[in-house]
Design an enzyme around this catalytic site. Structure first.
Site, PDB file in Angstrom:
ATOM      1  N   ALA A 268       0.878  -1.311  -0.082  1.00 42.86           N
ATOM      2  CA  ALA A 268      -0.075   0.233   0.018  1.00 42.86           C
ATOM      3  C   ALA A 268       0.892   1.210   0.037  1.00 42.86           C
ATOM      4  O   ALA A 268       2.259   1.139   0.143  1.00 42.86           O
ATOM      5  CB  ALA A 268      -0.933   0.080   1.199  1.00 42.86           C
ATOM      6  N   MET A 269       0.236   2.367  -0.267  1.00 43.29           N
ATOM      7  CA  MET A 269       1.160   3.619  -0.396  1.00 43.29           C
ATOM      8  C   MET A 269       0.365   4.852   0.295  1.00 43.29           C
ATOM      9  O   MET A 269      -0.897   5.156   0.136  1.00 43.29           O
ATOM     10  CB  MET A 269       1.207   3.959  -1.865  1.00 43.29           C
ATOM     11  CG  MET A 269       1.987   5.199  -1.941  1.00 43.29           C
ATOM     12  SD  MET A 269       3.670   5.137  -1.250  1.00 43.29           S
ATOM     13  CE  MET A 269       3.993   6.813  -1.032  1.00 43.29           C
ATOM     14  N   GLU A 270       1.140   5.479   1.222  1.00 36.79           N
ATOM     15  CA  GLU A 270       0.715   6.795   2.159  1.00 36.79           C
ATOM     16  C   GLU A 270       0.275   8.010   1.544  1.00 36.79           C
ATOM     17  O   GLU A 270       0.544   9.109   2.196  1.00 36.79           O
ATOM     18  CB  GLU A 270       1.452   6.752   3.074  1.00 36.79           C
ATOM     19  CG  GLU A 270       2.822   7.219   2.781  1.00 36.79           C
ATOM     20  CD  GLU A 270       4.072   6.396   2.520  1.00 36.79           C
ATOM     21  OE1 GLU A 270       3.685   5.172   2.124  1.00 36.79           O
ATOM     22  OE2 GLU A 270       5.254   6.792   2.828  1.00 36.79           O
ATOM     23  N   ASN A 271       0.200   7.838  -0.090  1.00 36.77           N
ATOM     24  CA  ASN A 271      -0.089   9.534  -0.566  1.00 36.77           C
ATOM     25  C   ASN A 271      -0.834  10.183   0.408  1.00 36.77           C
ATOM     26  O   ASN A 271      -1.916   9.813   0.850  1.00 36.77           O
ATOM     27  CB  ASN A 271      -0.879   9.126  -1.870  1.00 36.77           C
ATOM     28  CG  ASN A 271      -0.339   8.024  -2.570  1.00 36.77           C
ATOM     29  OD1 ASN A 271       0.775   8.159  -3.174  1.00 36.77           O
ATOM     30  ND2 ASN A 271      -1.169   7.010  -2.914  1.00 36.77           N
ATOM     31  N   GLU A 304      -0.080   2.877   6.743  1.00 33.97           N
ATOM     32  CA  GLU A 304      -0.209   3.745   5.688  1.00 33.97           C
ATOM     33  C   GLU A 304      -0.860   5.236   6.564  1.00 33.97           C
ATOM     34  O   GLU A 304      -0.371   6.271   6.157  1.00 33.97           O
ATOM     35  CB  GLU A 304      -1.119   3.581   4.678  1.00 33.97           C
ATOM     36  CG  GLU A 304      -0.711   2.189   3.944  1.00 33.97           C
ATOM     37  CD  GLU A 304       0.877   2.371   3.758  1.00 33.97           C
ATOM     38  OE1 GLU A 304       1.358   3.270   3.352  1.00 33.97           O
ATOM     39  OE2 GLU A 304       1.433   1.192   3.521  1.00 33.97           O
ATOM     40  N   GLU A 326      10.292   4.622   6.997  1.00 29.00           N
ATOM     41  CA  GLU A 326       9.461   3.143   7.478  1.00 29.00           C
ATOM     42  C   GLU A 326       9.914   2.339   8.529  1.00 29.00           C
ATOM     43  O   GLU A 326       9.013   1.618   9.015  1.00 29.00           O
ATOM     44  CB  GLU A 326      10.226   2.291   6.147  1.00 29.00           C
ATOM     45  CG  GLU A 326       9.625   3.070   4.853  1.00 29.00           C
ATOM     46  CD  GLU A 326       8.129   3.065   4.500  1.00 29.00           C
ATOM     47  OE1 GLU A 326       7.474   2.407   5.279  1.00 29.00           O
ATOM     48  OE2 GLU A 326       7.723   3.637   3.591  1.00 29.00           O
TER      49      GLU A 326
END
Ligand code: TRP
Ligand code: ZN
Length: 884
Positions: A268-271, A304, A326
């Site tokens: 997943a990605m924390e935009n 995230e 991270e």
């Protein structure tokens, strides 16, 4: 020939970007094969002396340049240079507006970095360097800007248009296209940019922050899947509350959106304000997801979300600082899960994962420090070392300074660095300032690769009744790094009498007495003396796994048995049981290899008996106790091994345990009620895990009765967890029962890709029948696709890591098929192929004949000119570490 692509980037070369971009206004005119991206940037030269004569150098790869305007003047080809993935403008003014227009092709973007299509929708992945595939930009995390985004697309196909921040305007055109404008009030680097366009169903909810602001939460999923996002939504709200309560961190926008996509390179990605998730880590209900999936979803949703502070509000100066966000965020999500579930069980699972993934990485050809000195492809540095070892360092820090002081330090770090791109020095500075603890030597945890080894020896003097413990620590050499120094290690200790009762001992010649101890070790060796015992105590070392080291003790079998039965620390109880199991398995493997009859000590059966007798008290913990170390773990303690020998030993010991403990296992198995109502809670999951552990061992008996139990469990299963446990059990037998279950499974779930990934995984890991043949069959199954990373991992990753005896076949055929898969994946997605390539890392632990075969496979891959720089970097490092 060396190209720009594989020249390493070095930490010591860091220099700020000579320009600031205060505002970026982007227009995305979306079209699947030809999207036009216009970027209007407000640029100012930064006030460094050296920056005066600097050219403006923007990253940009695969962009079809349409036009460039500087302060309204159209530039011609003489005004700029395009080389090595950069657009270079010499002699720019100190303050100016730049407008670039480019065309890109999202439909052809199979690397899934930048703007791409997944299931007919547009989405982006910009970390680490995806933004440069969409527009010209200084694509580095220390350039932070205010983004305004306008998205245009046909309304019928793409009704939802999302980006970061707040939606500030919408509108329609007469031709059926519509648009939305988004404004993100927070400064951010390009890697946190996101855009999504398509048709979704949504799940909506709200969260009221502790200061009373209402945040609208929306999860965007495939049509018909909204009910499968309920668990993720619940996890999100719990995360938001937890970060307020524990770290004092509140959410900072009025909306928070999560989008699930099916093609995604990572979890997943924390935009900012618009997290994008691999649907495997978001969608769950009892009929399609296992307890492990629920647990992972809870952890990743939290991870995230937590990045909003540890990553977004405070970001990284450069990618060498990656663990700053991270490692810290993994630590935060681990603590969250520990609070939501069982702290002891969570710690054991985290240690298991660390040992399974990070320890081998740290002792093999891919070993690197948590803060590397150089890298070729940053995508290859999203490793277990950066994430999991990074999290362990944060935990070491917390243990050294104490929980409260640690939270003060974290608070100071957030406050001092809010809105900036920070470094690990900034983090340590805040910790030192807030705690007053000098934290001597802590930097070495970041700079030295390799897992430290901690040796502990104890001597009890019967005359003086003194217990002397001597600790020695050392960190092994790793590729390119020798001569390491000590690291600060918090050593948690306790003592038990020969009757198993905890002992309160006194530090010799002092008045300090305690039941348990925390000794900070900040030297290569340390000697401690304790008094107060009348006979030799058994020492419980490294309680809670207080430091990420390899521990070597002088425990006797009897000591281990005592700790396994009596230790009050669940981690050490588990660890002692595992150590007994490891010793037993290795002894059996050695006997089998020597053609001798294996002599199995009763300690293991007794420890298992104890676990079963006590199982009802904490089923999840008992389930962990009942799992033997797997072959990959044994490979780490048996240098230059033959994995099939280890598998044989494991099968032998398992069948023995199944026979000896048949009654206890059967009883425990029978106590499980497959019809009980489902709850994803940790307690309910623990009961299922215990049943699964019993069934797994029972199946090792190889009896028909066991096979029928597995079969009945499969067809009676009311949830995916039980189904997979039963299928795993049946996979030990192979044959018609197994295949009937597989067929039934496929019949039921063929339209659910996430569930079908499990169908692939179970078979790829099965040791029955001919695993190589199974691999080949699955590889040519019509539902296999190279374009979906989850599917590729479900086959290739599961086979190579989860079926070591097959991957490391003596004839090298396992290496070959995985090598071919890597080559095929590499044509469309280099980052994914490189990650898959890391499975060859395990070849550094097999015997010489196998290493040579693996080397041959890697050689053939490296000979391909077309191999991506990502895959080349990984495979060449592994290749260099193998025996010629
Ligand atoms: N920052 C992401 C995380 O939460 C990692 C990540 C997502 C990533 N997608 C990626 C890293 C693509 C590299 C490439 O951990
Ligand atoms: Zn992360």
């Amino acid at each position: 020939m060396r190209t720009q692509e594989n020249i390493p980037v070095r930490l010591e070369d860091y220099r700020p970007f000579p320009f600031a971009i205060s505002h970026a206004s982007l227009v995305f005119d979306l079209h699947p094969t030809r999207t036009m991206v216009t970027a209007r940037l407000i640029i100012d030269r930064r006030p460094y002396e050296w920056a005066k004569s600097e050219a403006l150098k923007l990253d940009g790869i695969g962009l079809e340049l349409q036009s460039i305007e500087l302060d309204g003047r159209t530039l011609t080809a003489q005004d700029y240079l395009q080389e090595d993935g950069c657009l270079i403008l010499k002699n720019v003014p100190d303050s100016f507006k730049l407008e670039t227009k480019v065309a890109i092709n999202p439909a052809e973007n199979t690397a899934l970095s930048g703007l791409y299509m997944s299931a007919g929708r547009f989405c982006t992945q910009c970390e680490a360097e995806g933004f440069r595939h969409m527009t010209f930009w200084p694509d580095r995390p220390d350039v932070m800007s205010r983004f305004h985004v306008r998205i245009e697309a046909p309304e019928a196909e793409f009704p939802t248009l999302l980006s970061n921040g707040n939606r500030v305007a919408i509108g329609q055109y007469e031709d059926g296209r519509h648009w939305a404008a988004w404004d993100d009030p927070h400064l951010k680097p390009s890697y946190l940019f996101a855009l999504v366009a398509g048709g979704f169903d949504t799940l909506e909810d709200q969260f009221v922050t502790r200061s009373g602001r209402t945040v609208d939460l929306t999860i965007y999923v495939d049509k018909g899947a909204a009910s499968r996002a309920i668990y993720a939504m619940d996890a999100l709200k719990r995360s938001m509350k937890w970060d307020e309560e524990v770290f004092g961190r509140e959410y900072d926008l009025d909306i928070f959106n999560i989008v699930a996509v099916s093609d995604f390179n990572f979890g997943a990605m924390e935009n900012k304000g618009l997290n994008i998730f691999n649907s495997a880590l978001l969608l769950a209900d009892e009929t399609t997801a296992t307890d492990a999936d629920f647990e992972a979803i809870e952890a990743v949703v939290a991870h995230e979300y937590f990045h909003n502070w540890s990553g977004n509000r405070v970001t990284c100066r450069d990618w060498f600082q990656l663990s700053l966000k991270e490692g810290f965020t993994v630590f935060r999500d681990q603590e969250f899960s520990a609070d939501q579930r069982s702290r002891a069980v969570k710690r054991i699972k985290d240690v298991k994962a660390l040992r399974a993934r990070q320890f081998p990485e740290d002792s093999g050809p891919l070993a690197h420090p948590v803060r590397p000195k150089s890298y070729v492809k940053i995508d290859n540095f999203y490793t277990a070392t950066i994430y999991e070892k990074g999290a362990e360092i944060i935990r070491v820090l917390q243990t050294l300074v104490g929980r409260d002081a640690f939270l003060d330090g974290a608070n100071l770090y957030f406050d001092e660095n809010d809105g900036t791109a920070a470094t690990i020095e900034d983090w340590l500075h805040a910790m030192r300032t807030a705690t007053g603890n000098p934290l001597h030597g802590i930097e070495r945890w970041y700079d030295q690769a390799g897992t430290p080894c901690l040796e502990a020896r104890s001597v009890f003097d019967g005359e003086t009744k003194r217990l002397t413990i001597r600790f020695e620590q050392s960190t092994p050499d790793t590729p390119g790094q020798t001569g390491k120094s000590w690291v600060p290690l918090p050593i948690a200790l306790a003592f038990f009498g020969q009757d198993g009762a905890p002992l309160n001992l006194r530090l010799a010649d002092t008045e300090i007495a305690a039941d348990d101890w925390l000794i900070p070790m900040s030297s290569s060796s340390l000697e401690l003396q304790f008094e107060g015992a009348v006979e030799r105590p058994v020492v419980s070392y490294l309680r809670g796994f207080s430091a990420p080291v390899r521990l070597v003790t002088d425990h006797s079998d009897a000591d281990l048995a005592l700790l396994a039965a009596c230790d009050t620390d669940p981690f050490v109880r588990w660890e002692a049981t595992q150590t007994i199991a490891r010793n037993t398995l290795i002894a059996v493997a050695n006997s089998l290899a020597a053609g001798q009859e294996a002599d199995v000590s009763q300690d293991l059966a007794r420890a298992f008996q104890g676990a079963l007798a006590d199982a009802a008290r904490d089923p999840a913990f008992a389930a962990l106790l009942l799992r033997l170390p797997d072959v990959s773990e044994l490979m780490q303690v048996q240098p230059l091994c033959d994995p099939s020998n280890l598998l044989e030993a494991r099968a032998f010991v398992r069948s023995l345990l199944a026979e000896q403990l048949d009654r206890e296992l059967s009883d425990c198995f029978a106590r499980y009620d497959p019809a009980q109502a489902f709850s994803p809670s940790a307690a309910a999951a623990g009961q299922r895990a215990l049943m699964a552990a019993c069934l797994d061992l029972l199946c090792a008996s190889g009896t028909d009765r066991a096979a029928m139990r597995a079969e009945n469990t499969f067809f009676a299963a009311r949830n995916m967890t039980d189904m997979i446990s039963a299928l795993d059990g049946l996979s030990q037998f192979g044959g018609p029962r197994y295949h009937a279950a597989l067929a039934a499974f496929k019949g039921k779930f063929s339209d659910n890709a996430l569930v079908m990934d499990k169908w692939f995984r179970v078979q790829a890991m099965a040791i029955c029948e001919d695993p190589l043949l199974t691999f080949k069959k699955l590889r040519s199954d019509p539902s296999f696709t190279l374009l979906n990373p989850n599917r590729v991992r479900a086959l290739g990753g599961a086979f190579a890591s989860g079926n070591p005896a097959a991957f490391h076949r003596a004839d090298g055929a396992g290496y070959q098929v995985v090598g071919e898969l890597i080559a095929d994946v590499d044509r469309t997605n280099g980052a994914l192929a490189a990650r898959l390539g890391t499975v060859f890392e395990s070849c550094s632990r097999v015997n010489e004949a196998r290493q040579k075969l693996a080397r041959g496979t890697l050689q053939a891959l490296l000979d391909r000119n077309s191999l991506s720089a990502n895959t080349r970097e990984i495979l060449s490092k592994i290749y260099d570490g193998l025996m010629a």
